[in-house]
Write a protein that holds these residues in place. Structure first.
Motif, PDB file in Angstrom:
ATOM      1  N   LYS A 189       0.816  -1.219   0.000  1.00 15.88           N
ATOM      2  CA  LYS A 189       0.000   0.000   0.000  1.00 15.88           C
ATOM      3  C   LYS A 189       0.850   1.269   0.000  1.00 15.88           C
ATOM      4  O   LYS A 189       0.494   2.263  -0.623  1.00 15.88           O
ATOM      5  N   LYS A 200       0.714   4.166  -2.867  1.00 22.76           N
ATOM      6  CA  LYS A 200       0.431   5.552  -2.493  1.00 22.76           C
ATOM      7  C   LYS A 200       1.481   6.499  -3.062  1.00 22.76           C
ATOM      8  O   LYS A 200       1.157   7.518  -3.672  1.00 22.76           O
ATOM      9  N   GLU A 219      -5.302   9.617   0.398  1.00 18.67           N
ATOM     10  CA  GLU A 219      -5.691   9.443   1.800  1.00 18.67           C
ATOM     11  C   GLU A 219      -5.748   7.979   2.205  1.00 18.67           C
ATOM     12  O   GLU A 219      -5.436   7.639   3.332  1.00 18.67           O
ATOM     13  N   GLU A 220      -6.170   7.100   1.276  1.00 11.87           N
ATOM     14  CA  GLU A 220      -6.379   5.700   1.634  1.00 11.87           C
ATOM     15  C   GLU A 220      -6.129   4.818   0.420  1.00 11.87           C
ATOM     16  O   GLU A 220      -6.406   5.211  -0.705  1.00 11.87           O
ATOM     17  N   ASN A 274      -6.868   0.719  -0.726  1.00 16.01           N
ATOM     18  CA  ASN A 274      -7.401  -0.621  -0.467  1.00 16.01           C
ATOM     19  C   ASN A 274      -6.933  -1.526  -1.599  1.00 16.01           C
ATOM     20  O   ASN A 274      -6.993  -1.138  -2.762  1.00 16.01           O
TER      21      ASN A 274
END
Length: 95
Positions: free
Chosen positions: A32, A36, A48-49, A51
């Motif tokens: 992750k 990012k 921000e996130e 998945n």
């Protein structure tokens, strides 16, 4: 090693684009944090996130004149990236 392979442009992911979520097919070994950093560097947005989902390739079989050939499509990893409010990623700008 290129982390991002291609953006996902499907009906389901396009509906998520309005909520600030974007889909990518990514390298199977990428985590992750790598995803990012790659999205922030390539598109200049704040992530921000992230998945992730691993997909096993589908079984396929093909009938030829001599025999039945069976195998699998390649396995892949998918990432749904949520960007900060007000930021957008335009996949069609390079076309």
């Amino acid at each position: 090693m290129s982390v991002l392979i291609k953006p996902l442009v499907t009906e389901k992911v396009s509906a998520l684009n309005e909520k600030g979520k974007y889909g990518f097919v990514v390298d199977r070994k990428a985590n992750k944090v790598d995803i990012k950093k790659a999205v922030e560097k390539l598109y200049g947005v704040t992530v921000e996130e992230v998945n992730t989902m691993n997909y096993l390739g589908k079984k396929k079989s093909r009938y030829t004149k001599s025999k039945v050939i069976s195998g699998r499509t390649p396995s892949f990893k998918k990432a749904i990236v949520t960007v900060a409010d007000g930021e957008v990623i335009d996949f069609y700008s390079e076309i």
